[in-house]
Design an enzyme around this catalytic site. Structure first.
Site, PDB file in Angstrom:
ATOM      1  N   GLY A  52       2.654  -5.459  -0.451  1.00  0.00           N
ATOM      2  CA  GLY A  52       3.525  -4.795  -1.421  1.00  0.00           C
ATOM      3  C   GLY A  52       3.610  -3.311  -1.132  1.00  0.00           C
ATOM      4  CD  GLN A 129      -3.225  -5.492  -1.313  1.00  0.00           C
ATOM      5  OE1 GLN A 129      -4.370  -5.912  -1.309  1.00  0.00           O
ATOM      6  NE2 GLN A 129      -2.233  -6.204  -1.817  1.00  0.00           N
ATOM      7  CD  GLU A 195       8.796 -12.615   4.314  1.00  0.00           C
ATOM      8  OE1 GLU A 195       9.440 -11.706   3.747  1.00  0.00           O
ATOM      9  OE2 GLU A 195       7.624 -12.921   4.009  1.00  0.00           O
ATOM     10  CD  GLN A 262      -2.292 -15.710   2.454  1.00  0.00           C
ATOM     11  OE1 GLN A 262      -2.473 -14.500   2.545  1.00  0.00           O
ATOM     12  NE2 GLN A 262      -2.835 -16.580   3.276  1.00  0.00           N
ATOM     13  CB  SER A 264       3.271  -9.289  -2.093  1.00  0.00           C
ATOM     14  OG  SER A 264       2.846  -9.137  -0.758  1.00  0.00           O
ATOM     15  CG  HIS A 266      -0.522  -8.369  -5.334  1.00  0.00           C
ATOM     16  ND1 HIS A 266      -0.083  -8.860  -4.126  1.00  0.00           N
ATOM     17  CD2 HIS A 266      -0.431  -7.022  -5.245  1.00  0.00           C
ATOM     18  CE1 HIS A 266       0.245  -7.854  -3.338  1.00  0.00           C
ATOM     19  NE2 HIS A 266       0.051  -6.734  -3.990  1.00  0.00           N
ATOM     20  CE1 TYR A 272       6.919 -15.368  -5.707  1.00  0.00           C
ATOM     21  CE2 TYR A 272       8.995 -15.065  -6.874  1.00  0.00           C
ATOM     22  CZ  TYR A 272       8.045 -15.897  -6.312  1.00  0.00           C
ATOM     23  OH  TYR A 272       8.222 -17.260  -6.343  1.00  0.00           O
ATOM     24  CB  CYS A 409     -16.242 -12.757  14.567  1.00  0.00           C
ATOM     25  SG  CYS A 409     -17.516 -13.881  15.095  1.00  0.00           S
ATOM     26  N   GLY A 491      -5.380  -7.444  -3.671  1.00  0.00           N
ATOM     27  CA  GLY A 491      -5.177  -8.886  -3.607  1.00  0.00           C
ATOM     28  C   GLY A 491      -4.470  -9.467  -4.800  1.00  0.00           C
TER      29      GLY A 491
END
EC number: 4.2.1.49
Length: 555
Positions: A52, A129, A195, A262, A264, A266, A272, A409, A491
């Site tokens: 965002g 973020q 998307e 996934q 955004s 939030h 969105y 990792c 998030g």
């Protein structure tokens, strides 16, 4: 205050020539710049890295001031950064952090998007973020292994460990969501990802996270069907509105094998696209009529969740991937929005109980060979983990570096410090061309309180207790991390999370080795501590095995 400057192109310096006084200040300088590399950031000219409006600095004036301050900072000084703005330099000591960062933190009563956006418009705040404002974002790779681990576990739980011929439906190909197509393919499944911005699709194609794209649903389904029948996983990007597409699939009776999202979600203003709107309308209205955007976006999110619930009722494994979409729908009257789980309690928490999470490092040299050498060192030091070795092999083959070469990792308590010390020795003996930085996502076992994501459905009901990330930040500061960050709202948006980050430099010195040993043991140990306190047997056993001193928990 300049927020948008199309003339600016930023990339981190590489090689061994210092722009600052030492590697301890050169490292945050390079990682800040790396966050804004055109191949890394979503909208670098606006200082937006991902998620965002997740920024690396409050405005361009603040960015320039941070850079100049880091260049002059001594190794016994600490720079304080308040919501992306450098506000003070203080004399501390050589083992103290060189930078301390606090981003978008608000007193709980005022911790909401309305109040934050008012401050943001006045130039008084910045949304950081998680890794945007803490200068340790490494592109979509930063989330790809966690996404891969989630999809693998979904396959294990629902399909006997084999995703051959299966396909995942999802939305969002931004800085976080862009990892999904590659993660799905690595896990053995095809992926259809919707998307709304062509530029985001183009970036995933350019960086190798997406195989192909179309703007036609029928064509997308044909490509997915072909790949599933052939048993050869493929990722397809579909330009469109995910709420519209998912509702259409439900209407047609076309069932994916796995379902998540996934976008955004939030951020209902900036993250969105409302149904029925063009991207151009959205971009204009986000500035001129944000309340109208929020109302329309929230209504669309409710429709999105209704479609997900429809598939959930049909038996499709459905999971929330931590963007607070369910919460937005709940607030719009979808009473059963939380009928399907979040990904952490469903698939990831056993890893968190052992302090296992998104360990990452970047080569300040800019040379990919340094990452190849560290990959080999990980295999050497952790020889009996074939799953980890397979990940490293796939990552080396399939992941294109964005900006500075880096690796993600997932390893835990007892391994992170060993790897960090080994990397430091590789710098000392010249195996690596320059120092490396080691950090992590704030999405980790002991560094976040987020009741709708990382700490959803904790065994003891402590989902919203945010003492833990505060303690994590304090301990990492005391342990000697090179920079430490404490953020709010990452998030899942304003009011729904608090979280901490750390980064440490391996510069090959003995002083660094002492700091590395402390930080990379203590940081994951807080995750084991937090989960042991919540009553998880896996964490309690891990704490005992590792000899953790937890007086109020282990007795």
């Amino acid at each position: 205050m300049t927020r948008n400057d199309p003339s600016r192109t930023i990339a981190a310096p590489t090689g061994t020539t210092l722009n600052a006084k030492s590697w301890l200040t050169e490292a945050p300088l390079r990682m800040l710049m790396n966050n804004l590399h055109p191949d890394v950031a979503e909208r670098p000219q606006e200082l937006v890295v991902y998620g965002g409006i997740g920024r690396a600095a409050r405005d361009w004036e603040s960015f320039d001031a941070i850079v100049e301050t880091l260049k002059r900072l001594d190794d016994d000084q600490t720079l304080l950064v308040q919501s992306g703005k450098p506000v003070g330099v203080f004399r501390t000591h050589a083992d103290a952090p060189r930078v301390l960062i606090a981003n978008s933190n608000l007193v709980p009563r005022w911790a909401n998007w309305d109040h934050f956006n008012e401050l943001d418009r006045k130039g008084l705040a910045m949304y950081g973020q998680m890794t945007a404002g803490s200068w340790i974002y490494i592109g979509a790779q930063g989330i790809v292994q966690g996404t891969y681990e989630t999809f693998v576990e979904m396959g294990r739980q629902h399909f006997g460990g084999d995703l051959t011929g299966k396909w995942l439906f999802t939305g969002g190909l931004g800085g976080m969501g862009g990892a999904q197509p590659l993660a799905a393919v690595m896990a053995g499944a095809s992926c259809l990802a919707v998307e709304c911005r062509k530029s985001s699709i183009d970036m995933r194609l350019r960086t190798g996270y997406l195989d192909t794209w179309t703007d036609n649903l029928d064509e997308a389904l044909r490509l997915i069907d072909e790949s599933c029948k052939a048993g050869t996983p493929k990722s397809v990007g579909l330009l469109g509105n995910v709420a519209d597409v998912l509702a259409e699939l439900l209407k047609r009776g076309v069932k994916p094998d796995l379902l998540t999202d996934q976008t955004s979600a939030h951020d209902p203003v900036n993250g969105y696209l409302p149904q029925g709107w063009t991207v151009e309308q959205w971009d204009e209205k986000r500035v001129s009529a944000p309340k109208d955007v929020e109302k329309a976006a929230r209504a669309s999110m409710a429709n999105h969740i209704r479609a997900m619930l429809g598939f959930h009722a049909l038996g499709v494994p459905t999971v929330d991937y931590g963007n607070n979409l369910r919460q937005m729908a709940l607030e719009e009257g979808v009473a059963n929005a939380f009928d399907f789980p979040g990904f952490v309690p469903a698939y990831i928490r056993p890893l968190f109980c052992r302090g296992i999470g998104p360990f990452r490092w970047a080569a300040l040299s800019g040379d990919p060979e340094d990452i190849a050498k560290t990959d080999a060192k990980v295999k050497e030091l952790i020889p009996d983990n074939p799953h980890l070795h397979r990940w490293l092999d796939m990552a080396a083959e399939k992941i294109k570096f964005q900006g500075l070469p880096a690796r993600i990792c997932w390893v835990g308590l007892g391994d992170r410090d060993r790897l960090g010390l080994a990397f430091n020795e590789m710098v000392a003996n010249g195996e690596l061309k320059a120092p490396v930085v080691i950090g992590r996502d704030h999405l980790d076992s002991g560094s976040v309180a987020s009741p709708n994501r990382e700490t959803e459905a904790m065994a003891d009901g402590s989902d919203a207790v945010s003492d833990w990330p505060l303690l994590n930040a304090l301990l990492n500061t005391a342990s000697g991390a090179t920079w430490v960050s404490l953020h709010h709202g990452g998030g899942v948006g304003m009011g729904f999370s608090q979280h901490a980050g750390m980064v440490i430099v391996c510069d090959g010195t003995e002083a660094a080795a002492k700091r590395i040993g402390r930080v990379l043991w203590n940081d994951p140990a807080t995750g084991v501590m937090r989960h042991a306190d919540a009553g998880y047997d896996i964490a309690i056993d891990c704490a005992k095995e590792k000899g953790l001193d937890l007086p109020g928990i282990l007795g």
